[in-house]
Design an enzyme around this catalytic site. Structure first.
Site, PDB file in Angstrom:
ATOM      1  CE  LYS A 115      -4.374  -1.925   1.097  1.00  0.00           C
ATOM      2  NZ  LYS A 115      -4.902  -3.107   1.807  1.00  0.00           N
ATOM      3  CE  LYS A 197      -5.917  -9.442  -2.961  1.00  0.00           C
ATOM      4  NZ  LYS A 197      -6.889  -9.224  -2.233  1.00  0.00           N
ATOM      5  CE  LYS A 200     -14.748  -5.074  -1.668  1.00  0.00           C
ATOM      6  NZ  LYS A 200     -13.194  -5.393  -0.481  1.00  0.00           N
TER       7      LYS A 200
HETATM    8  P1  ADP Z   1     -10.201  -7.289  -1.852  1.00  0.00           P
HETATM    9  O1  ADP Z   1      -8.741  -7.454  -2.007  1.00  0.00           O
HETATM   10  O2  ADP Z   1     -10.924  -7.205  -2.899  1.00  0.00           O
HETATM   11  O3  ADP Z   1     -10.323  -5.059  -1.761  1.00  0.00           O
HETATM   12  P2  ADP Z   1     -11.133  -7.453   0.869  1.00  0.00           P
HETATM   13  O4  ADP Z   1      -9.324  -7.071   1.220  1.00  0.00           O
HETATM   14  O5  ADP Z   1     -12.103  -6.634   1.260  1.00  0.00           O
HETATM   15  O6  ADP Z   1     -11.119  -7.363  -1.088  1.00  0.00           O
HETATM   16  O7  ADP Z   1     -10.769  -8.984   1.143  1.00  0.00           O
HETATM   17  C1  ADP Z   1     -12.143  -9.394   1.657  1.00  0.00           C
HETATM   18  C2  ADP Z   1     -11.799 -10.946   1.359  1.00  0.00           C
HETATM   19  O8  ADP Z   1     -12.096 -11.451   0.337  1.00  0.00           O
HETATM   20  C3  ADP Z   1     -10.835 -11.679   2.012  1.00  0.00           C
HETATM   21  O9  ADP Z   1     -11.436 -12.876   3.083  1.00  0.00           O
HETATM   22  C4  ADP Z   1      -9.560 -11.931   0.846  1.00  0.00           C
HETATM   23  O10 ADP Z   1      -9.174 -12.694   1.088  1.00  0.00           O
HETATM   24  C5  ADP Z   1     -10.899 -12.291   0.378  1.00  0.00           C
HETATM   25  N1  ADP Z   1     -10.409 -12.115  -1.385  1.00  0.00           N
HETATM   26  C6  ADP Z   1      -9.990 -10.316  -1.823  1.00  0.00           C
HETATM   27  N2  ADP Z   1      -9.687 -11.168  -3.202  1.00  0.00           N
HETATM   28  C7  ADP Z   1      -9.100 -12.282  -3.128  1.00  0.00           C
HETATM   29  C8  ADP Z   1      -8.277 -12.936  -4.433  1.00  0.00           C
HETATM   30  N3  ADP Z   1      -8.498 -12.424  -5.736  1.00  0.00           N
HETATM   31  N4  ADP Z   1      -8.659 -14.587  -4.084  1.00  0.00           N
HETATM   32  C9  ADP Z   1      -9.145 -14.989  -2.806  1.00  0.00           C
HETATM   33  N5  ADP Z   1      -9.841 -14.404  -1.558  1.00  0.00           N
HETATM   34  C10 ADP Z   1      -9.850 -13.316  -1.694  1.00  0.00           C
END
Ligand code: ADP
Length: 334
Positions: A115, A197, A200
């Site tokens: 970040k 990965k 969002k």
């Molecule tokens: P993002 O990274 O999309 O902002 P968050 O940090 O809000 O998502 O994570 C919410 C949940 O979704 C967590 O449990 C995270 O491990 C899971 N998660 C987010 N992206 C992935 C991914 N590409 N594959 C598997 N799990 C994911």
């Protein structure tokens, strides 16, 4: 007497549309766990402030995450589905745990370093202490299991360290929480551009959102990176091809996957057909969820009711924990 259910906690930040990674990394397990466990699932609105200080769209995003969780099958009557900021004692435990977290270990966290690279103009203290807030969210319910994707593994390890330190110093209050995926490896849903990965907040064209229209899903899948195909039988798959097979594992039937695998090994795979098949299977998977989202989202009264119900269950749990915490810490003077 009925055996007390084990406690589960997890959360998702309201920073945009939920995607396939959120579903297969987290929400799928929320749904599988909601009957057998005492579940606390939150919309992590406070966490989102570390990277998204502008709150103009926050309310809308909170409602969306709630609606999307419910559309996937989460039942707010069974689990506590709440907003992080609706549990005020979160901030109190966060303060205490911050005294047990060291600057050095926080600075070494992979997500913090990422970040800092992405937002060099906003390296705030909240970003540094993100793992402390995450540990707080889990420990405040004295949860044992945390259904999360692979990207959260390091944060979970830190949550265990903070729990251990607290227990060691003040007395045994917190279980050491473990990442959970029914004994399987934690999931990482890869991005469609062949690296990293799905997320969002990064590259929308490489991420399949649960709210995507059918044609958008097709367009994104057809753009996934491929090449001219293998030339030697049984050659290893490059990462971007492995990723497409990985996505197929999530939504296609085993015979379909076996067919394309065989075609790959015999050097006669047609990547156009391969991606078309994946696109149609994705459409079949995502479109019923999208329709449910679109039905739930306009019902603001229902969403308010869900938040109130969730906050009530959440506060009951945090009150009980914080009473123990204050006593253990000696913060009780009369
Ligand atoms: P993002 O990274 O999309 O902002 P968050 O940090 O809000 O998502 O994570 C919410 C949940 O979704 C967590 O449990 C995270 O491990 C899971 N998660 C987010 N992206 C992935 C991914 N590409 N594959 C598997 N799990 C994911």
């Amino acid at each position: 007497m009925e055996k007390k259910k084990e406690i589960v906690m997890s959360g998702i930040r309201p920073t945009g549309f939920l995607h396939l990674g959120n579903y297969f990394g987290a929400i799928r397990n929320y749904i599988k766990m909601q009957d057998a466990y005492e579940c606390y699932f939150m919309v992590a609105d406070l966490h989102s402030l570390t990277t998204h200080p502008d709150t103009k769209e926050l309310k809308q995003n909170v409602e969306r995450v709630l609606a999307e969780n419910i559309a996937c099958g989460l039942d707010p009557e069974k689990a506590a589905l709440y907003c992080q900021s609706h549990l005020p004692e979160t901030s109190e435990l966060y303060l205490y745990l911050n005294m047990l977290a060291y600057k050095g270990e926080l600075e070494k966290t992979t997500t913090f370093k990422d970040k800092v690279r992405q937002h060099p103009e906003n390296v705030n203290a909240g970003l540094l202490t993100y793992p402390v807030l995450m540990a707080t969210d889990i420990l405040i319910h004295r949860a044992s299991y945390v259904p999360v994707g692979k990207d959260q593994e390091q944060h979970l390890e830190m949550a265990r360290n903070f729990a251990q330190r607290f227990n060691h110093r003040y007395g045994n209050i917190f279980p050491e929480p473990a990442a959970f995926n029914f004994g399987e490896n934690l999931v990482k849903v890869p991005s469609l551009d062949g690296s990293g990965k799905m997320s969002k907040s990064e590259n929308g064209m490489s991420t399949l959102f649960l709210a995507d229209e059918d044609d958008m899903i097709r367009k994104k899948v057809m753009k996934a990176k491929t090449d001219s195909g293998p030339t030697e039988p049984n050659s290893p798959k490059p990462e971007y091809i492995e990723n497409i097979f990985g996505l197929m594992q999530l939504v296609s039937t085993p015979d379909v996957i076996a067919k394309f695998d065989e075609d790959y090994n015999n050097c006669n795979i047609r990547y156009g057909d391969f991606k078309k098949q994946l696109a149609e299977d994705m459409v079949k998977f995502i479109s019923p969820i999208r329709e449910k989202i679109n039905n739930i989202l306009p019902d603001k009264k229902y969403l308010k009711n869900v938040m109130e119900m969730g906050a009530e269950k959440g506060i009951k749990s945090t009150n009980a924990t914080m009473k123990l915490v204050r006593e253990a810490m000696g913060l009780k003077y009369y």
